[in-house]
Motif scaffolding. Sequence first.
Motif, PDB file in Angstrom:
ATOM      1  N   ILE A 166       0.852  -1.206   0.000  1.00 30.36           N
ATOM      2  CA  ILE A 166       0.000   0.000   0.000  1.00 30.36           C
ATOM      3  C   ILE A 166       0.880   1.246   0.000  1.00 30.36           C
ATOM      4  CG2 ILE A 166      -1.686   1.355   1.293  1.00 30.36           C
ATOM      5  CD1 ILE A 166      -2.706  -1.178   2.531  1.00 30.36           C
ATOM      6  N   ALA A 167       1.897   1.238   0.877  1.00 32.14           N
ATOM      7  CA  ALA A 167       2.739   2.429   1.004  1.00 32.14           C
ATOM      8  C   ALA A 167       3.459   2.729  -0.308  1.00 32.14           C
ATOM      9  CB  ALA A 167       3.742   2.238   2.132  1.00 32.14           C
ATOM     10  N   ALA A 168       3.899   1.660  -1.010  1.00 29.69           N
ATOM     11  CA  ALA A 168       4.629   1.869  -2.254  1.00 29.69           C
ATOM     12  C   ALA A 168       3.673   2.070  -3.429  1.00 29.69           C
ATOM     13  CB  ALA A 168       5.545   0.677  -2.521  1.00 29.69           C
ATOM     14  N   GLY A 169       2.409   1.701  -3.237  1.00 26.22           N
ATOM     15  CA  GLY A 169       1.448   1.795  -4.339  1.00 26.22           C
ATOM     16  C   GLY A 169       1.750   0.821  -5.451  1.00 26.22           C
ATOM     17  N   LEU A 310      -4.428  -0.117   8.141  1.00 26.55           N
ATOM     18  CA  LEU A 310      -5.279   1.077   8.095  1.00 26.55           C
ATOM     19  C   LEU A 310      -4.432   2.336   8.257  1.00 26.55           C
ATOM     20  CD1 LEU A 310      -8.150   2.273   8.027  1.00 26.55           C
ATOM     21  CD2 LEU A 310      -8.173   2.124  10.509  1.00 26.55           C
ATOM     22  N   VAL A 311      -3.528   2.299   9.246  1.00 26.51           N
ATOM     23  CA  VAL A 311      -2.661   3.461   9.486  1.00 26.51           C
ATOM     24  C   VAL A 311      -1.838   3.762   8.231  1.00 26.51           C
ATOM     25  CG1 VAL A 311      -0.691   4.289  10.819  1.00 26.51           C
ATOM     26  CG2 VAL A 311      -2.551   3.092  11.972  1.00 26.51           C
ATOM     27  N   VAL A 312      -1.244   2.705   7.665  1.00 34.84           N
ATOM     28  CA  VAL A 312      -0.422   2.886   6.465  1.00 34.84           C
ATOM     29  C   VAL A 312      -1.260   3.447   5.319  1.00 34.84           C
ATOM     30  CG1 VAL A 312       0.884   1.671   4.693  1.00 34.84           C
ATOM     31  CG2 VAL A 312       1.259   1.133   7.097  1.00 34.84           C
ATOM     32  N   ALA A 313      -2.493   2.913   5.174  1.00 31.75           N
ATOM     33  CA  ALA A 313      -3.351   3.360   4.078  1.00 31.75           C
ATOM     34  C   ALA A 313      -3.713   4.828   4.246  1.00 31.75           C
ATOM     35  CB  ALA A 313      -4.612   2.497   4.013  1.00 31.75           C
ATOM     36  N   VAL A 314      -4.029   5.241   5.492  1.00 32.84           N
ATOM     37  CA  VAL A 314      -4.394   6.635   5.739  1.00 32.84           C
ATOM     38  C   VAL A 314      -3.207   7.541   5.428  1.00 32.84           C
ATOM     39  CG1 VAL A 314      -4.959   8.297   7.551  1.00 32.84           C
ATOM     40  CG2 VAL A 314      -6.196   6.126   7.420  1.00 32.84           C
ATOM     41  N   ILE A 315      -2.002   7.119   5.880  1.00 34.64           N
ATOM     42  CA  ILE A 315      -0.811   7.938   5.604  1.00 34.64           C
ATOM     43  C   ILE A 315      -0.557   8.016   4.094  1.00 34.64           C
ATOM     44  CG2 ILE A 315       1.694   8.055   5.878  1.00 34.64           C
ATOM     45  CD1 ILE A 315       1.328   6.860   8.652  1.00 34.64           C
ATOM     46  N   ALA A 316      -0.677   6.856   3.428  1.00 31.19           N
ATOM     47  CA  ALA A 316      -0.428   6.829   1.981  1.00 31.19           C
ATOM     48  C   ALA A 316      -1.435   7.713   1.250  1.00 31.19           C
ATOM     49  CB  ALA A 316      -0.499   5.395   1.470  1.00 31.19           C
ATOM     50  N   ALA A 317      -2.713   7.661   1.690  1.00 33.95           N
ATOM     51  CA  ALA A 317      -3.730   8.483   1.047  1.00 33.95           C
ATOM     52  C   ALA A 317      -3.475   9.966   1.329  1.00 33.95           C
ATOM     53  CB  ALA A 317      -5.119   8.081   1.551  1.00 33.95           C
ATOM     54  N   GLY A 318      -3.026  10.267   2.561  1.00 37.09           N
ATOM     55  CA  GLY A 318      -2.742  11.641   2.944  1.00 37.09           C
ATOM     56  C   GLY A 318      -1.635  12.255   2.103  1.00 37.09           C
ATOM     57  N   ARG A 319      -0.631  11.390   1.779  1.00 41.96           N
ATOM     58  CA  ARG A 319       0.471  11.876   0.945  1.00 41.96           C
ATOM     59  C   ARG A 319       0.008  12.150  -0.487  1.00 41.96           C
ATOM     60  NH1 ARG A 319       5.202   7.527   1.931  1.00 41.96           N
ATOM     61  NH2 ARG A 319       6.319   8.517   3.647  1.00 41.96           N
ATOM     62  N   GLY A 320      -1.101  11.510  -0.850  1.00 40.34           N
ATOM     63  CA  GLY A 320      -1.597  11.701  -2.215  1.00 40.34           C
ATOM     64  C   GLY A 320      -1.003  10.656  -3.102  1.00 40.34           C
TER      65      GLY A 320
END
Lengths: 320, 189
Positions: A166-169, A310-320
């Motif tokens: 998720i973090a790397a997309g 969930l935390v990782v997904a929220v951070i990843a989404a926040g970064r755009g």
Amino acid sequence: MSELMLAAGAITPEVTVVPGGWAILALLILGSLTLFAAALDGALSARAAGVANGLGRPFGETARLLRQRRRTTVQADHLLWRIGGAGLLVTAALMVTVVPLGEWTIFDLDVGVMWFNAIDVLVWAVVWLTGWGANSAYPLVGGYRFLAHGLGYELPLMFALVAPAIAAGSLNVGQVAGAQDELWFAVWMPVAFLVYLLGVVAFSVSGPFAPAVGTDVAGGVRGELSGVDRLVFEAGRYALLAAGAAFAVPMFLGGGAGPLLPGWAWVLLKTVLLLAVLVWARRRVPALRPDKFMEVGWLVLLPAVLVQDLVVAVIAAGRG
Amino acid sequence: MSMVVDIAFWGLGIAAVLAGAAVFYVDSMARATYALAISFVAVGVLVMFLQQNYVGVVTILMMVMEMAIMAVYMVMFMGMNPALMPMSMVHGNKTALAVALTTFVGLAAGILLVDWPDRRGSPAADVTMALGEELMGPKMLVMAVISPVMVATIVAGVVLAAHRTRYDRFGDDLKRRPADDPQPGGVGR
């Protein structure tokens, strides 16, 4: 092959695919890591028992098992038994095909993370088949124990692998490694990292997950294995531990990133260090009973790693 | 290169069919189950050849896991222990053979007789994404609603089927701790 495996234009490759002949080098590296893990384990065992010269144990054991006469059992299912016994080494080799060594890889699959996951599930089949093939009660008990463990550790392991992806997309291992320029995933997703390492120890049937080969069931899965079959099986367990450590490097430890040394050297160095930690740590943890670990897996590990996702997904989404 | 790929593709197809046939030929539950697993793995690799890498790898993952568990259930529930002994994997041979042949001939005739349309346009850059959108695109809301309903159905089904209730576990006043379970849990509930 690369144009076949990389869906055209879907991703930009982070790594260079080397010709298939280099797979031999990959196997040699995996073999060396396996030997290292076995030697270190031998040394630690010898020190714990107060005996000298444990480092040479893998060589001694190899010589002993190669000379040992193959034992068989009544109406053993030899086909399935051999597939199972040799399968652990094969799965370990299949796992490292997607691990980039610095900037090179053998198999730059766009869904490399899923590939690793699919191969580690193959271990379920392989271990159970080894237990089944002997047509003997204790190995079969061992096989069932491993599947029971599997039901407890596999889902947390899967969701632990989801976090870096998720973090790397991306599900491409090279891209996951490349996404850790600023901060290693192991640092900001520690729960996923620890659960992943637990999964590695588990699918190498070792440490706390050794009841499947426990002495209380006369060796469990490997109870009737002898000679070269036992050698291959034991080597496969160490090889799986090594492959798991190698895969952790691009997933959680920044891949080939590091000062001074070239990328491939960092990958090897990190793998060796993590492997040493795993070999050491798995001796310090008591056996987890399969029936009791089931609840630990589903009620503790799985929610913990889902919250991590969930935390990782929220951070990843926040970064755009 | 493309000839190697072609040979591998057709070889895998044959392997999938032969492994599938082996399910009915072998005389052991374990062999039948894992023959089916091999068939599925071959199909999974075939799907990867179609550049649906994600779908292919997931097929392998799910099917191997499923067969590993299914082997256990097959052996466990095949009464009187014949699953531990050699046993035939077929019954009702004549009917089954007739049904299978009819179906095969019907489907194969369909493949050969249908006037397949010519390709229009070219494959999308990411065929997995294209497939997903084609399957799910306008129905995403329906799918999103169905999933929790399905999970709730499974949970409700298990709850209704379980013969022990919370009163058996925690006592009539629901205050007994830890719970009285035939199978002790690992987290001290």
